[in-house]
Write an enzyme that holds these catalytic residues in place. Structure first.
Site, PDB file in Angstrom:
ATOM      1  N   GLY A 146       0.724  -1.347  -0.186  1.00  0.00           N
ATOM      2  CA  GLY A 146      -0.011  -0.111   0.051  1.00  0.00           C
ATOM      3  C   GLY A 146       0.786   1.319   0.118  1.00  0.00           C
ATOM      4  N   THR A 147       0.258   2.282   0.377  1.00  0.00           N
ATOM      5  CA  THR A 147       0.787   3.564   0.335  1.00  0.00           C
ATOM      6  C   THR A 147       2.215   3.746   1.231  1.00  0.00           C
ATOM      7  OG1 THR A 147      -1.419   4.661   0.065  1.00  0.00           O
ATOM      8  CG2 THR A 147       0.132   6.176   0.787  1.00  0.00           C
ATOM      9  N   CYS A 148       1.777   3.286   2.478  1.00  0.00           N
ATOM     10  CA  CYS A 148       2.817   3.532   3.497  1.00  0.00           C
ATOM     11  C   CYS A 148       4.523   2.925   3.014  1.00  0.00           C
ATOM     12  CB  CYS A 148       2.651   2.793   4.784  1.00  0.00           C
ATOM     13  SG  CYS A 148       3.846   2.884   6.145  1.00  0.00           S
ATOM     14  N   HIS A 206      20.480  12.568  32.391  1.00  0.00           N
ATOM     15  CA  HIS A 206      20.962  13.982  31.942  1.00  0.00           C
ATOM     16  C   HIS A 206      22.079  13.640  31.047  1.00  0.00           C
ATOM     17  CE1 HIS A 206      22.679  18.012  31.979  1.00  0.00           C
ATOM     18  NE2 HIS A 206      23.770  17.293  32.063  1.00  0.00           N
TER      19      HIS A 206
HETATM   20  C1  FAD Z   1       3.756  10.929   1.205  1.00  0.00           C
HETATM   21  C2  FAD Z   1       2.940  10.461   2.231  1.00  0.00           C
HETATM   22  C3  FAD Z   1       3.990  10.280   3.511  1.00  0.00           C
HETATM   23  C4  FAD Z   1       3.243   9.717   4.552  1.00  0.00           C
HETATM   24  N1  FAD Z   1       3.948   9.524   5.788  1.00  0.00           N
HETATM   25  C5  FAD Z   1       3.343   8.964   6.927  1.00  0.00           C
HETATM   26  C6  FAD Z   1       4.106   9.121   8.151  1.00  0.00           C
HETATM   27  O1  FAD Z   1       5.292   9.387   8.338  1.00  0.00           O
HETATM   28  N2  FAD Z   1       3.502   8.425   8.965  1.00  0.00           N
HETATM   29  C7  FAD Z   1       2.020   7.982   9.016  1.00  0.00           C
HETATM   30  O2  FAD Z   1       1.924   7.375   9.966  1.00  0.00           O
HETATM   31  N3  FAD Z   1       1.460   7.931   7.897  1.00  0.00           N
HETATM   32  C8  FAD Z   1       2.029   8.604   6.727  1.00  0.00           C
HETATM   33  N4  FAD Z   1       1.447   8.692   5.434  1.00  0.00           N
HETATM   34  C9  FAD Z   1      -0.065   7.914   5.538  1.00  0.00           C
HETATM   35  C10 FAD Z   1       0.013   6.579   5.508  1.00  0.00           C
HETATM   36  O3  FAD Z   1       0.731   6.164   4.403  1.00  0.00           O
HETATM   37  C11 FAD Z   1      -1.277   6.212   5.292  1.00  0.00           C
HETATM   38  O4  FAD Z   1      -2.126   6.445   6.537  1.00  0.00           O
HETATM   39  C12 FAD Z   1      -1.202   4.537   5.240  1.00  0.00           C
HETATM   40  O5  FAD Z   1      -0.599   3.808   4.168  1.00  0.00           O
HETATM   41  C13 FAD Z   1      -2.882   4.124   5.354  1.00  0.00           C
HETATM   42  O6  FAD Z   1      -3.042   2.782   5.229  1.00  0.00           O
HETATM   43  P1  FAD Z   1      -4.294   1.841   4.690  1.00  0.00           P
HETATM   44  O7  FAD Z   1      -4.158   0.445   4.911  1.00  0.00           O
HETATM   45  O8  FAD Z   1      -5.406   2.672   5.000  1.00  0.00           O
HETATM   46  O9  FAD Z   1      -4.324   2.064   3.030  1.00  0.00           O
HETATM   47  P2  FAD Z   1      -3.243   2.113   1.832  1.00  0.00           P
HETATM   48  O10 FAD Z   1      -1.728   1.973   2.509  1.00  0.00           O
HETATM   49  O11 FAD Z   1      -3.146   3.302   1.050  1.00  0.00           O
HETATM   50  O12 FAD Z   1      -3.356   0.862   1.016  1.00  0.00           O
HETATM   51  C14 FAD Z   1      -4.574   0.521   0.299  1.00  0.00           C
HETATM   52  C15 FAD Z   1      -4.249  -0.423  -0.745  1.00  0.00           C
HETATM   53  O13 FAD Z   1      -5.524  -0.563  -1.194  1.00  0.00           O
HETATM   54  C16 FAD Z   1      -5.362  -0.736  -2.805  1.00  0.00           C
HETATM   55  N5  FAD Z   1      -6.697  -0.764  -3.314  1.00  0.00           N
HETATM   56  C17 FAD Z   1      -7.436   0.572  -3.315  1.00  0.00           C
HETATM   57  N6  FAD Z   1      -8.522   0.297  -4.498  1.00  0.00           N
HETATM   58  C18 FAD Z   1      -8.412  -1.102  -4.503  1.00  0.00           C
HETATM   59  C19 FAD Z   1      -9.440  -1.962  -5.226  1.00  0.00           C
HETATM   60  N7  FAD Z   1     -10.564  -1.446  -5.781  1.00  0.00           N
HETATM   61  N8  FAD Z   1      -9.064  -3.288  -5.687  1.00  0.00           N
HETATM   62  C20 FAD Z   1      -7.728  -3.768  -5.199  1.00  0.00           C
HETATM   63  N9  FAD Z   1      -6.887  -2.874  -4.167  1.00  0.00           N
HETATM   64  C21 FAD Z   1      -7.326  -1.664  -4.019  1.00  0.00           C
HETATM   65  C22 FAD Z   1      -4.282   0.392  -2.821  1.00  0.00           C
HETATM   66  O14 FAD Z   1      -3.464   0.264  -4.480  1.00  0.00           O
HETATM   67  C23 FAD Z   1      -3.288   0.361  -1.942  1.00  0.00           C
HETATM   68  O15 FAD Z   1      -2.352  -0.570  -2.027  1.00  0.00           O
HETATM   69  C24 FAD Z   1       1.943   9.195   4.667  1.00  0.00           C
HETATM   70  C25 FAD Z   1       1.004   9.154   3.250  1.00  0.00           C
HETATM   71  C26 FAD Z   1       1.755   9.923   2.266  1.00  0.00           C
HETATM   72  C27 FAD Z   1       1.099   9.969   0.808  1.00  0.00           C
END
Ligand code: FAD
Length: 461
Positions: free
Chosen positions: A39-41, A445
């Site tokens: 995913g995004t992280c 400290h």
């Molecule tokens: C530049 C940036 C920096 C960040 N830095 C931090 C940080 O330092 N600390 C922190 O805590 N958070 C940070 N975040 C936020 C963090 O990345 C997200 O909160 C986290 O990844 C959310 O996880 P999630 O499981 O909700 O979704 P995601 O990690 O976004 O995963 C969702 C997945 O679902 C898949 N998907 C979507 N729709 C479909 C579909 N219809 N069919 C199949 N697959 C699908 C996507 O491709 C993706 O892989 C950052 C975000 C960004 C953009």
């Protein structure tokens, strides 16, 4: 139609560990991911950005270590190498996640896009071609968010970067115009400034970091400006076009005044939107709010029994640790018979600018809005012994406490390792340790945490 016990849509920070837990409990799991495992992280969020922030800090230190009596005869930023190091870290993490899913006999990893076709039926458009129809008693949606792109005249024609596509650059852009003034904008802005780009930030609201207290946001603004970043509040892009040299000419409204400026790149960091549209949720009756986020109860179940939403797609604080905590709540409730909820859980976070902003609990502004009887302690980092010794005196420590119970209600630590110091206070908050105890607590400290004595000394009456 293939039958599963569990379908998970999205291999993010909640989906991946949930797939493994469910599989370990003997359930047959389909994990569907349309893009990249992790995913995004892992792929375009926390991991790559924090790896690059480390390179940017090395450049910053190289440029100022003469203050510490160490002289370097010039240094050079090597973007291809920075990218290579970052990509290796991401790849290591992603492939580890991928392998753990692939090696599990109870998990089928399907690379493709999922959408609902009925109550608990899902169709997957496979990336490799073809489709699969799946059905399961339990479905977990962890599909996350994607960058939103504002509708500005000429933007599509001149082209732009997002927090994802900026990761493709293997050179240092000359001048990046950043639209947005929240943490993604500021982390990237400072990072590329330190790599050598000129940076201009346009924030629509009156100031950057609109959710933070004014004194904290003002201090961050000052720090970034001192590093040479131009920040404009109450400002927006009006129009983009290419000039005769092929550069981007931006017409901008800077605090009510229309001006033109040139830049080489535009970074859109203006927020993110849930990836709900393609899920075709109407086929299953799962409700979303007006912004498209999936509505859940405090145990993360949607209005349809057996269908859950975890992580960013359900709205609220969008952080990896929150998505991961959603996973722990769901599996402990479903597999271990717990009755946990999201109600009242702490929401700490850290912005990885340098210095970092570590935040937990409520701000002073929120506390005053709620009419709470509070006291506020502020300590400038220039008065923190550790900060003076290491030459990192920018920022401040701030805590909001309940004047009657002496409990800590919130903290903002803008300083080197601010996230770690904030976590010390979070532990105190969770353990009910009051500020008058921390004021006399014996810390080693000279650590940053030791200065929590001095911070709370400010409340001595
Ligand atoms: C530049 C940036 C920096 C960040 N830095 C931090 C940080 O330092 N600390 C922190 O805590 N958070 C940070 N975040 C936020 C963090 O990345 C997200 O909160 C986290 O990844 C959310 O996880 P999630 O499981 O909700 O979704 P995601 O990690 O976004 O995963 C969702 C997945 O679902 C898949 N998907 C979507 N729709 C479909 C579909 N219809 N069919 C199949 N697959 C699908 C996507 O491709 C993706 O892989 C950052 C975000 C960004 C953009």
């Amino acid at each position: 139609m293939k039958q599963y016990d569990v379908i998970i849509i999205g291999s993010g920070q909640a989906g991946n560990p949930l797939a493994r837990k469910m599989a370990k409990a003997g359930k047959k799991v389909a994990m569907i991911e349309k893009r990249l495992v992790g995913g995004t992280c892992i792929n375009d969020g926390c991991t790559p950005t924090k790896a690059m922030v480390a390179s940017a800090r090395a450049a910053y230190l190289a440029g100022r270590c003469n203050n510490l009596g160490v002289h370097i005869d010039g240094y050079r930023v090597d973007m291809p190498q920075i990218k290579k190091r970052r990509d290796a870290i991401v790849e290591h993490s992603r492939s580890g996640n991928e392998k753990s899913l692939q090696d599990d006999p109870n998990i089928d990893l399907l690379m493709g896009e999922a959408s609902f076709t009925g109550h608990k039926t899902v169709q997957v458009k496979l990336n490799a071609g073809g489709t699969e129809e799946l059905q399961a008693g339990q479905i977990f949606i962890d599909a996350g968010t994607q960058p939103t792109v504002p509708d500005v005249e000429g933007l599509q024609e001149v082209g732009y970067l997002t927090s994802t596509t900026i990761l493709d650059l293997d050179y240092v852009p000359e001048h990046i115009l950043i639209i947005g003034g929240n943490y993604i904008a500021l982390e990237y802005g400072q990072m590329f400034r330190r790599f050598g780009s000129q940076i201009t930030i346009l924030e629509r609201g009156p100031r950057i970091m609109s959710h933070e207290d004014d004194d904290v946001a003002t201090e961050i603004h000052k720090i970034l400006e001192e590093e040479g970043i131009a920040i404009h509040g109450n400002s927006q892009a009006v129009r983009f076009e290419k000039d005769s040299n092929g550069k981007i000419l931006a017409t901008v409204n800077l605090n009510g005044k229309q001006e033109e400026l040139n830049c080489s790149h535009i970074l859109i960091a203006a927020g993110r939107v849930p990836q709900t549209k393609v899920l075709n949720l109407q086929a299953t009756g799962v409700e979303v709010d007006e912004k498209g986020y999936i509505k859940v109860d405090d145990q993360l179940q949607t209005n349809m029994p057996g269908i859950y939403a975890l992580g960013d797609i359900k709205g609220g604080p969008a952080f990896t640790h929150i998505a991961y905590n959603d996973f722990t709540i769901v599996y402990r409730n479903l597999l271990e018979g717990d009755n946990l909820t999201t109600a009242g859980r702490p929401v700490p976070y850290c912005m990885f600018t340098d210095p970092q902003l570590g935040r937990v609990g409520i701000t002073e502004t929120e506390a005053r809005k709620q009419g709470l009887n509070i006291k506020v302690a502020v300590l400038k980092m220039e008065n923190v012994a550790r900060a003076v010794e290491v030459g990192e005196t920018r920022g401040l420590m701030k805590a909001v406490v309940d004047a009657d119970t002496k409990q800590i209600l919130g903290a903002a630590i803008l300083g080197e390792e601010g996230g770690e110091i904030m976590s010390v206070l979070q532990m105190a908050m969770e353990g009910g340790i009051t500020h008058d105890r921390i004021r006399y607590c014996v810390f080693a400290h000279p650590t940053y945490s030791e200065s929590l004595n001095n911070l709370f000394m400010k409340l001595d009456s």
